[in-house]
Enzyme design. Sequence first.
Site, PDB file in Angstrom:
ATOM      1  N   HIS A   1      41.973  46.601  42.252  1.00 47.73           N
ATOM      2  CA  HIS A   1      41.612  46.766  43.671  1.00 47.73           C
ATOM      3  C   HIS A   1      42.712  47.520  44.408  1.00 47.73           C
ATOM      4  CE1 HIS A   1      38.902  43.026  43.105  1.00 47.73           C
ATOM      5  NE2 HIS A   1      38.247  44.137  42.835  1.00 47.73           N
TER       6      HIS A   1
ATOM      7  N   ARG B   1      36.650  30.550  36.516  1.00 48.96           N
ATOM      8  CA  ARG B   1      35.897  31.788  36.785  1.00 48.96           C
ATOM      9  C   ARG B   1      36.844  32.933  37.140  1.00 48.96           C
ATOM     10  NH1 ARG B   1      29.994  32.738  39.558  1.00 48.96           N
ATOM     11  NH2 ARG B   1      30.105  35.021  39.477  1.00 48.96           N
TER      12      ARG B   1
ATOM     13  N   GLU C   1      33.897  29.194  41.415  1.00 49.25           N
ATOM     14  CA  GLU C   1      35.297  29.620  41.329  1.00 49.25           C
ATOM     15  C   GLU C   1      36.225  28.605  41.989  1.00 49.25           C
ATOM     16  OE1 GLU C   1      35.356  33.864  41.662  1.00 49.25           O
ATOM     17  OE2 GLU C   1      37.509  33.883  41.991  1.00 49.25           O
TER      18      GLU C   1
ATOM     19  N   HIS D   1      35.192  52.163  39.633  1.00 49.88           N
ATOM     20  CA  HIS D   1      35.721  50.805  39.556  1.00 49.88           C
ATOM     21  C   HIS D   1      36.201  50.467  38.130  1.00 49.88           C
ATOM     22  CE1 HIS D   1      36.344  46.615  40.343  1.00 49.88           C
ATOM     23  NE2 HIS D   1      35.448  46.269  39.439  1.00 49.88           N
TER      24      HIS D   1
ATOM     25  N   LYS E   1      26.989  35.960  42.344  1.00 49.81           N
ATOM     26  CA  LYS E   1      27.760  36.413  43.517  1.00 49.81           C
ATOM     27  C   LYS E   1      26.939  37.470  44.252  1.00 49.81           C
ATOM     28  CE  LYS E   1      32.542  35.479  42.283  1.00 49.81           C
ATOM     29  NZ  LYS E   1      33.861  36.039  41.986  1.00 49.81           N
TER      30      LYS E   1
ATOM     31  N   LYS F   1      30.201  35.842  29.983  1.00 45.08           N
ATOM     32  CA  LYS F   1      30.100  35.615  31.429  1.00 45.08           C
ATOM     33  C   LYS F   1      29.327  34.319  31.699  1.00 45.08           C
ATOM     34  CE  LYS F   1      29.802  37.109  35.943  1.00 45.08           C
ATOM     35  NZ  LYS F   1      29.935  38.149  36.926  1.00 45.08           N
TER      36      LYS F   1
ATOM     37  N   ARG G   1      16.052  30.788  54.449  1.00 47.40           N
ATOM     38  CA  ARG G   1      17.096  29.919  53.860  1.00 47.40           C
ATOM     39  C   ARG G   1      17.132  29.989  52.334  1.00 47.40           C
ATOM     40  NH1 ARG G   1      15.257  26.178  57.731  1.00 47.40           N
ATOM     41  NH2 ARG G   1      16.553  26.242  59.585  1.00 47.40           N
TER      42      ARG G   1
ATOM     43  N   HIS H   1      41.774  42.904  37.670  1.00 49.55           N
ATOM     44  CA  HIS H   1      41.135  43.294  38.932  1.00 49.55           C
ATOM     45  C   HIS H   1      42.080  43.284  40.133  1.00 49.55           C
ATOM     46  CE1 HIS H   1      37.573  43.112  36.519  1.00 49.55           C
ATOM     47  NE2 HIS H   1      36.782  43.418  37.525  1.00 49.55           N
TER      48      HIS H   1
ATOM     49  N   GLU I   1      34.618  46.759  31.623  1.00 50.06           N
ATOM     50  CA  GLU I   1      34.284  45.330  31.793  1.00 50.06           C
ATOM     51  C   GLU I   1      33.906  44.713  30.444  1.00 50.06           C
ATOM     52  OE1 GLU I   1      34.615  43.559  34.593  1.00 50.06           O
ATOM     53  OE2 GLU I   1      34.627  45.048  36.200  1.00 50.06           O
TER      54      GLU I   1
ATOM     55  N   ASN J   1      38.428  38.037  36.546  1.00 53.85           N
ATOM     56  CA  ASN J   1      39.120  39.058  37.347  1.00 53.85           C
ATOM     57  C   ASN J   1      40.323  39.641  36.614  1.00 53.85           C
ATOM     58  OD1 ASN J   1      37.439  38.930  39.660  1.00 53.85           O
ATOM     59  ND2 ASN J   1      38.333  36.932  40.079  1.00 53.85           N
TER      60      ASN J   1
HETATM   61  N1  GLY Z   1      32.838  39.652  38.873  1.00 54.68           N
HETATM   62  C1  GLY Z   1      33.551  38.437  38.810  1.00 54.68           C
HETATM   63  C2  GLY Z   1      32.685  37.231  38.933  1.00 54.68           C
HETATM   64  O1  GLY Z   1      31.476  37.338  38.846  1.00 54.68           O
HETATM   65  O2  GLY Z   1      33.190  36.158  39.126  1.00 54.68           O
END
Ligand code: GLY
Length: 373
Positions: free
Chosen positions: A265, A254, A249, A278, A155, A239, A133, A261, A197, A258
């Site tokens: 994508h 947040r 998010e 990417h 993430k 960041k 967990r 992005h 980025e 993107n």
């Molecule tokens: N790569 C976008 C984020 O971490 O929210």
Amino acid sequence: MVTPTQGDPDRALVRLSLDERSYDIHITTGEVSRFAECLIGSIPDLSHAIVVADQAVSDLADQIAAGLESQESGIRASRRDVPSGEPSKSIEQFESLLQWILSVGGDRRSVVVAVGGGVIGDLAGFVAASFARGIRLVQVPTTLLSMVDSSVGGKTGVNLPAAKNMVGAFWQPSLVLIDTEVMSTLPQRSYLSGLAEVIKYGVIDDSPFFAWLESNATALVDRNGIALQHAIERSCRSKARVVAEDERETTGRRAILNYGHTFAHAIEANAGYGKLLHGEAVAIGMQMAAQLAVRLQMADSTLLQRQTELIEACQLPTRYDGADPDKMIPVMMRDKKVAYGKLRFVLPTEIGVVELVGGIDEADVRAAIESAS
Ligand code: GLY
């Protein structure tokens, strides 16, 4: 010439503030041999490290594991490599790692150390989020893209065969260890793709940094250590600020990460996965987003001009000849960021300021795609 930065040129510390889940991001040059010492000093009660690495950086992971075991601290290190590449971000690899951790005696006090790029960080991060967990995680990113993006912010996850990043969890690391020298074997094309980025942070959050990038693009392309460390630090600061404001998010803040992005994508899907890196798709996606902002009269053309020149100076593409709105728009409609069937875009109003904008006419999106194709 590289503009000097303040402080110790060989190290920087960025703090991501999230109450009890706060952590430090160490950014150094030439201090890999001290990673183990730093881990021991930063992670309380470290007794068992589970070092999972991309096979391409196996030596670095071995060095960290050996360093941990040789500190007379009684620490045990278990080592495992994972094949390089996106296919490793799978449920099968996830399960296999969990079984292996069990077999090497992992328990709730074990700490996963993820050594590699975004694939390993996401995969091993999700393993850490799930085993017993949730156990502690240390990220050791080895590509520019993962240093400035995926290793920071929590993430984690794996892909389903038909959907990227569809299964996962928010799981913050306890520590991020970045050293610019681990990129010495990274191919130049992959390295440059990470600069997309970096440019993104200038556009969305930090106009003085954008100006600094304009003056230091050549140094970055040449991988000048001082310039690189500064660029990583500023990117991680942006960041960390954004993630601290909207960890999961939920407020839309947040989502600004993107920028470019949604287009990117769709470009990747249109081109066929693997054709463009990417970051290359992100560079073109940012161009489409800036074109859209100018078209909607949210930004003036100088912004687009400056962004174009910086992307070109970083030897990244500004257009994709094969971009086809008929192929891209359906992909964009399936994007996780689509709200109630309406496309939303992160669009700049000036360098350093972006807005989340919905309800845009498809004709304008089409025109933006065509302008960079
Ligand atoms: N790569 C976008 C984020 O971490 O929210």
